[in-house]
Design an enzyme around this catalytic site. Structure first.
Site, short mmCIF file in Angstrom:
data_model
loop_
_atom_site.label_atom_id
_atom_site.label_comp_id
_atom_site.label_asym_id
_atom_site.label_seq_id
_atom_site.Cartn_x
_atom_site.Cartn_y
_atom_site.Cartn_z
N GLY A 34 -7.82 31.24 -28.48
CA GLY A 34 -6.53 30.70 -28.08
C GLY A 34 -6.04 29.67 -29.09
O GLY A 34 -6.77 29.29 -30.02
N ALA A 90 -8.15 26.95 -21.59
CA ALA A 90 -7.90 27.49 -20.25
C ALA A 90 -6.39 27.61 -20.07
O ALA A 90 -5.62 26.89 -20.71
CB ALA A 90 -8.48 26.57 -19.17
N GLY A 103 -5.33 34.35 -21.03
CA GLY A 103 -3.95 34.43 -21.52
C GLY A 103 -3.88 35.04 -22.93
O GLY A 103 -2.90 35.69 -23.29
N GLY A 104 -4.93 34.82 -23.70
CA GLY A 104 -4.97 35.39 -25.05
C GLY A 104 -5.66 36.75 -25.09
O GLY A 104 -5.79 37.36 -26.15
N GLU A 110 -15.16 35.77 -23.55
CA GLU A 110 -15.19 34.33 -23.20
C GLU A 110 -16.12 34.07 -22.02
O GLU A 110 -16.87 33.09 -22.02
CB GLU A 110 -13.78 33.84 -22.87
CG GLU A 110 -12.88 33.71 -24.10
CD GLU A 110 -11.46 33.32 -23.77
OE1 GLU A 110 -10.80 32.76 -24.65
OE2 GLU A 110 -11.00 33.58 -22.64
N LYS A 128 -2.13 22.14 -18.53
CA LYS A 128 -3.01 23.16 -17.92
C LYS A 128 -3.66 22.69 -16.62
O LYS A 128 -4.27 23.48 -15.92
CB LYS A 128 -4.12 23.54 -18.91
CG LYS A 128 -3.63 23.96 -20.28
CD LYS A 128 -2.81 25.22 -20.20
CE LYS A 128 -2.25 25.68 -21.52
NZ LYS A 128 -3.19 25.87 -22.58
#
Ligand code: 5RP
Length: 238
Positions: A34, A90, A103-104, A110, A128
């Protein structure tokens, strides 16, 4: 000339630099993915250039490429034992330290790296932190074969769990779906508020075709939270 940093970038950079500062000589370190973690890897690269000796285990092909580019030595997870420390971003984190990630598009690697470590520290900007998870659509990584059947089962589970008419979208769109480093698709599930993330995480992973979901439960031990003014605060989770 480099673009000036916006407020969120400033917060990400502050968290990334503080995270790089907690890495100690000789550590085996999980390297997340990310935009925040890219800043962290660059920061860690500077420390390696200055003499820090560590081994990084990347959570994506893109993190691996960046680590090599900036001089952070990397190893494959299969070639090392338990990691001393895992640092990763996160998309959302709640007051108990439960997270939405992916999200990535790197949630599977991960989660494997996160659970291969003795200590996980979330490295995030202050946008976040959330009271309740779920505003960020929950990523679910699925096998490509029969993904529409898997999607129907996911929808059924979500409706049964009280999420009425959940919007489920193919990451990247149907014409050119995003494909993960492991060759899977990602279905993003807009749920609004996730009331029981632990139960949902278990139930999702029982569905045939689901490889992993983006709920990271009882994994984060602490968070380094960057603020737009360049300061950081740390949060510890029990
Ligand atoms: C990638 C992730 C990232 O850690 C998460 O999306 C946060 O990214 P960013 O630092 O760019 O906000 O889970 O799969």
């Amino acid at each position: 000339m480099a673009e000036p940093l916006n407020r969120q970038d400033m917060a990400k950079q502050a968290a990334a630099d503080a995270a790089a500062a907690i890495v100690e000589n000789g550590m085996l370190v999980g390297l997340g993915s990310g935009t925040t973690l890219r800043r962290f890897v660059r920061s860690l690269g500077k420390r390696c250039e200055a003499g820090l000796t560590i081994t990084g285990v990347p959570t994506s092909e893109s993190t691996r490429a960046l680590a090599i580019e900036v001089g952070v030595p990397v190893a494959d997870l299969n070639d090392v034992g338990e990691l001393d420390l895992v640092l990763d971003g996160a998309d959302e984190i709640d007051p108990q330290g439960q997270m939405i990630k992916g999200g990535g598009g790197n949630l599977l690697w991960e989660k494997i790296v996160a659970t291969a470590g003795a200590r996980f520290v979330a490295v995030i900007d202050d946008s976040k932190t959330k009271d309740v998870l779920g505003k960020f659509p929950l990523p679910v990584e699925v096998v490509r074969f029969g993904w529409r059947a898997t999607e129907r089962l996911i929808r059924g589970l979500l409706v049964e769990s009280g999420y009425l008419e959940p919007a489920i979208t193919m990451r990247g769109g149907l014409d050119s779906p995003f494909v993960t480093d492991s060759g899977h698709y990602i279905l993003d599930c807009a749920l609004g508020e996730i009331t029981h993330p632990d139960a949902l995480a278990i139930a999702l992973n029982r569905i045939p075709g689901v490889v992993e979901n983006g709920l990271f439960i009882d994994i984060a031990r602490s968070a380094i939270v960057g603020q737009p003014d360049g300061s950081i605060r740390t949060i510890a989770y029990d």
